[in-house]
Design a protein around this motif. Sequence first.
Motif, mmCIF file in Angstrom:
data_model
loop_
_atom_site.group_PDB
_atom_site.id
_atom_site.type_symbol
_atom_site.label_atom_id
_atom_site.label_comp_id
_atom_site.label_asym_id
_atom_site.label_seq_id
_atom_site.Cartn_x
_atom_site.Cartn_y
_atom_site.Cartn_z
ATOM 1 N N THR A 134 18.581 -13.015 -8.054
ATOM 2 C CA THR A 134 17.894 -11.930 -7.363
ATOM 3 C C THR A 134 17.046 -12.516 -6.250
ATOM 4 N N GLY B 145 12.493 -2.050 -26.330
ATOM 5 C CA GLY B 145 13.170 -2.690 -25.195
ATOM 6 C C GLY B 145 12.339 -3.847 -24.670
ATOM 7 N N ASP C 127 14.116 1.424 -15.849
ATOM 8 C CA ASP C 127 15.349 2.119 -15.454
ATOM 9 C C ASP C 127 15.586 3.430 -16.205
ATOM 10 N N ILE D 211 16.341 -0.260 -32.210
ATOM 11 C CA ILE D 211 15.738 0.918 -32.852
ATOM 12 C C ILE D 211 16.794 2.027 -32.870
ATOM 13 N N ASN E 246 16.497 1.698 -9.520
ATOM 14 C CA ASN E 246 16.512 0.687 -10.586
ATOM 15 C C ASN E 246 16.175 -0.677 -10.010
ATOM 16 N N GLN E 247 14.946 -1.038 -10.104
ATOM 17 C CA GLN E 247 14.480 -2.296 -9.521
ATOM 18 C C GLN E 247 13.491 -2.982 -10.463
ATOM 19 N N ILE E 248 13.486 -4.291 -10.397
ATOM 20 C CA ILE E 248 12.576 -5.096 -11.212
ATOM 21 C C ILE E 248 11.130 -4.728 -10.889
ATOM 22 N N VAL F 80 12.411 -6.153 -18.400
ATOM 23 C CA VAL F 80 11.269 -6.250 -17.481
ATOM 24 C C VAL F 80 10.136 -5.312 -17.903
ATOM 25 N N ALA F 81 10.458 -4.011 -18.054
ATOM 26 C CA ALA F 81 9.408 -3.019 -18.317
ATOM 27 C C ALA F 81 8.760 -3.258 -19.676
ATOM 28 N N ASP G 25 13.536 -5.569 -29.374
ATOM 29 C CA ASP G 25 14.508 -5.666 -28.278
ATOM 30 C C ASP G 25 15.905 -6.000 -28.784
ATOM 31 N N ALA G 26 16.876 -5.286 -28.242
ATOM 32 C CA ALA G 26 18.277 -5.511 -28.622
ATOM 33 C C ALA G 26 18.922 -6.631 -27.801
ATOM 34 N N ASN H 165 15.009 -10.313 -4.177
ATOM 35 C CA ASN H 165 13.964 -9.401 -3.690
ATOM 36 C C ASN H 165 12.789 -9.285 -4.650
ATOM 37 N N CYS I 149 19.650 -4.002 -4.010
ATOM 38 C CA CYS I 149 19.267 -5.374 -4.386
ATOM 39 C C CYS I 149 19.875 -6.413 -3.459
ATOM 40 N N LYS J 258 19.773 -6.989 -24.445
ATOM 41 C CA LYS J 258 20.819 -6.770 -23.436
ATOM 42 C C LYS J 258 20.251 -6.335 -22.099
ATOM 43 N N SER J 259 19.168 -6.956 -21.678
ATOM 44 C CA SER J 259 18.567 -6.594 -20.394
ATOM 45 C C SER J 259 19.581 -6.745 -19.255
ATOM 46 N N ARG J 260 19.502 -5.870 -18.289
ATOM 47 C CA ARG J 260 20.374 -6.006 -17.101
ATOM 48 C C ARG J 260 20.050 -7.279 -16.326
HETATM 49 C C1 LIG Z 1 24.270 -6.825 -11.383
HETATM 50 C C2 LIG Z 1 22.839 -6.382 -11.231
HETATM 51 C C3 LIG Z 1 22.058 -6.936 -10.231
HETATM 52 C C4 LIG Z 1 20.740 -6.542 -10.077
HETATM 53 N N1 LIG Z 1 19.998 -7.144 -9.112
HETATM 54 C C5 LIG Z 1 18.705 -6.804 -8.957
HETATM 55 C C6 LIG Z 1 17.908 -7.404 -7.955
HETATM 56 O O1 LIG Z 1 18.348 -8.298 -7.230
HETATM 57 N N2 LIG Z 1 16.637 -6.960 -7.802
HETATM 58 C C7 LIG Z 1 16.098 -5.973 -8.581
HETATM 59 O O2 LIG Z 1 14.931 -5.611 -8.396
HETATM 60 N N3 LIG Z 1 16.834 -5.403 -9.553
HETATM 61 C C8 LIG Z 1 18.115 -5.785 -9.772
HETATM 62 N N4 LIG Z 1 18.864 -5.180 -10.750
HETATM 63 C C9 LIG Z 1 18.240 -4.123 -11.582
HETATM 64 C C10 LIG Z 1 17.314 -4.720 -12.661
HETATM 65 O O3 LIG Z 1 18.057 -5.591 -13.485
HETATM 66 C C11 LIG Z 1 16.720 -3.587 -13.491
HETATM 67 O O4 LIG Z 1 16.096 -2.649 -12.632
HETATM 68 C C12 LIG Z 1 15.678 -4.093 -14.503
HETATM 69 O O5 LIG Z 1 16.249 -5.031 -15.379
HETATM 70 C C13 LIG Z 1 15.124 -2.887 -15.279
HETATM 71 O O6 LIG Z 1 14.270 -3.304 -16.299
HETATM 72 P P1 LIG Z 1 14.150 -2.418 -17.620
HETATM 73 O O7 LIG Z 1 13.115 -3.103 -18.448
HETATM 74 O O8 LIG Z 1 13.998 -0.998 -17.308
HETATM 75 O O9 LIG Z 1 15.578 -2.550 -18.334
HETATM 76 P P2 LIG Z 1 16.301 -3.856 -18.852
HETATM 77 O O10 LIG Z 1 15.759 -5.062 -18.181
HETATM 78 O O11 LIG Z 1 17.755 -3.599 -18.768
HETATM 79 O O12 LIG Z 1 15.869 -3.958 -20.383
HETATM 80 C C14 LIG Z 1 16.161 -2.955 -21.330
HETATM 81 C C15 LIG Z 1 16.134 -3.612 -22.708
HETATM 82 O O13 LIG Z 1 16.078 -2.593 -23.710
HETATM 83 C C16 LIG Z 1 16.913 -2.984 -24.785
HETATM 84 N N5 LIG Z 1 17.241 -1.805 -25.581
HETATM 85 C C17 LIG Z 1 17.987 -0.721 -25.224
HETATM 86 N N6 LIG Z 1 18.032 0.170 -26.248
HETATM 87 C C18 LIG Z 1 17.293 -0.376 -27.255
HETATM 88 C C19 LIG Z 1 16.954 0.067 -28.569
HETATM 89 N N7 LIG Z 1 17.358 1.250 -29.044
HETATM 90 N N8 LIG Z 1 16.188 -0.742 -29.364
HETATM 91 C C20 LIG Z 1 15.749 -1.949 -28.883
HETATM 92 N N9 LIG Z 1 16.042 -2.406 -27.640
HETATM 93 C C21 LIG Z 1 16.801 -1.628 -26.841
HETATM 94 C C22 LIG Z 1 18.118 -3.616 -24.072
HETATM 95 O O14 LIG Z 1 18.877 -4.405 -24.964
HETATM 96 C C23 LIG Z 1 17.410 -4.425 -22.986
HETATM 97 O O15 LIG Z 1 17.073 -5.734 -23.444
HETATM 98 C C24 LIG Z 1 20.185 -5.547 -10.934
HETATM 99 C C25 LIG Z 1 20.980 -4.993 -11.952
HETATM 100 C C26 LIG Z 1 22.285 -5.395 -12.098
HETATM 101 C C27 LIG Z 1 23.122 -4.805 -13.208
#
Ligand SMILES: Cc1cc2nc3c(=O)[nH]c(=O)nc-3n(C[C@H](O)[C@H](O)[C@H](O)COP(=O)(O)OP(=O)(O)OC[C@H]3O[C@@H](n4cnc5c(N)ncnc54)[C@H](O)[C@@H]3O)c2cc1C
Length: 300
Positions: free
Chosen positions: A48, A13, A273, A83, A279-281, A16-17, A36-37, A50, A139, A39-41
Motif C-alpha cells: 500500500t 474483528g 469497511d 463470533i 474502504n480505506q485504511i 485495522v479498525a 478476530d477470525a 497511500n 488505493c 482474514k483482514s483485507r
Molecule cells: C487488494 C486490496 C488492496 C487494498 N489496498 C489498499 C490501499 O492501498 N490503501 C488503503 O487504504 N486500503 C486498501 N485496501 C482496503 C483496506 O484493506 C481496508 O479498507 C481495511 O483493511 C479495512 O479495515 P477493517 O478493519 O474494516 O477490515 P479488515 O482489515 O478486513 O478486518 C476485518 C477483520 O474482521 C474479522 N472478522 C470478520 N468477521 C468476524 C467474526 N464474525 N468474528 C471475528 N472476526 C471477524 C476478519 O477475519 C478480519 O480479520 C485494499 C484492499 C484490498 C482487498
Amino acid sequence: MPDEQLLDCLVIGGGVAGLMSAVYLKRYRRNVLVVDAGKSRLRLIPRTRNVIGFPDGIPGTELWDRIREHAARYGAEVAHGCIDRLERAGDGTFDAWSGEQHWRARYVILATGASDVAPEIGGLDAALQGGQLRYCPVCDGFETQGQRVAVLGRAGHGLRESLFVAGFGNEVTWLAMQTQDEVAPEDLARLRECGVRIAEQYPRHIHCTPGQGVEVELQGGTRLAFDVIYPALGLTHVSELALALGAQAQADGQLKVDAHQQTTVPGLYAAGDVSVDLNQISVAAAHAAIAATAIHNSLL
Ligand SMILES: Cc1cc2nc3c(=O)[nH]c(=O)nc-3n(C[C@H](O)[C@H](O)[C@H](O)COP(=O)(O)OP(=O)(O)OC[C@H]3O[C@@H](n4cnc5c(N)ncnc54)[C@H](O)[C@@H]3O)c2cc1C
C-alpha cells in the motif's frame, strides 16, 4: 478469560479498525478484548502506498504485523476465533459466542470488514500479489499510469469505475459483459469522450499470467491484452451479526451509523469497511478513534 467477566468493550474483528479501537480503549485504560477470525483485507495488499508515513509503501501483511504489535504493546488481548452469535440482553449488555466460548460486554465494536466479489479468473491469487489484478483504484489507480487497463463490471457500476480508472493517464477498456445498453447514451458518450473503449461482447475467458499481464478472450473469439484488470463486481459488508440484532443497513449490508459510529442498535458500534463505502485504511482507523472515544465517554 473467565466467562463471567463483563468487558467494557468487545471488539469483533482484528484488522485495522478493530486493532485501532483496541489501542485507543487500552490507552483509556478500558477492559477490552478483540476476537478476530484472521482474514483482514490487509493480507491481500501487495504494497500500500497511500498510508501516511510510508511514502515508499508497505506490504499489507507487514502493516498488519506492525498494527498487532502496536496493540499488544498497550496490553490489548486478541483471541483467535469467529463470533458466530451476538445477542443483546435486557439490561443492554451484549453476549457473544465463538463456538463454546462466551463473552459479555457493555459495548461492542463491530469491525468485521467487507469482502470483494471475486471474478472467475485463472491465476487470481498470483495476479493479486503481482499487481495484474487490482480491486481498489482509489488505493492504486496511481500505479496504473501508462498501462493498458481493463475494468470488468456491469452497467452503471462498471461504467463509473471505468470513468474513475480513466483519470490516471492510462488506456482503459470497459469489459461491459453485455450491459452497455443498460446505461444512458449520454453516459456512454462521456465514457468515449474520456477515451475509454468498450468491449461489448461477454468475456469468455480471462487469464492472468504473472509478469505477462492479462489475456481476455471475448465470445466472438477476439483476444485482448492488458497489463492490469480491475474487477468491479461489488462488495459484501460483513454485517450479519448486527443485522440479526435489527441494525439498519443498506441493501449491500453497509451498516448505518451516527456521527459517533453507533449503529441503530444502542451500544453497538461499527468501524471500518463494514460501515462505509470508501474502504480505506485511513478511514477504518478514523472510525475506530471516533467509536472508541465515544464508548469511553459513555463509560465515564
Ligand atoms: C487488494 C486490496 C488492496 C487494498 N489496498 C489498499 C490501499 O492501498 N490503501 C488503503 O487504504 N486500503 C486498501 N485496501 C482496503 C483496506 O484493506 C481496508 O479498507 C481495511 O483493511 C479495512 O479495515 P477493517 O478493519 O474494516 O477490515 P479488515 O482489515 O478486513 O478486518 C476485518 C477483520 O474482521 C474479522 N472478522 C470478520 N468477521 C468476524 C467474526 N464474525 N468474528 C471475528 N472476526 C471477524 C476478519 O477475519 C478480519 O480479520 C485494499 C484492499 C484490498 C482487498
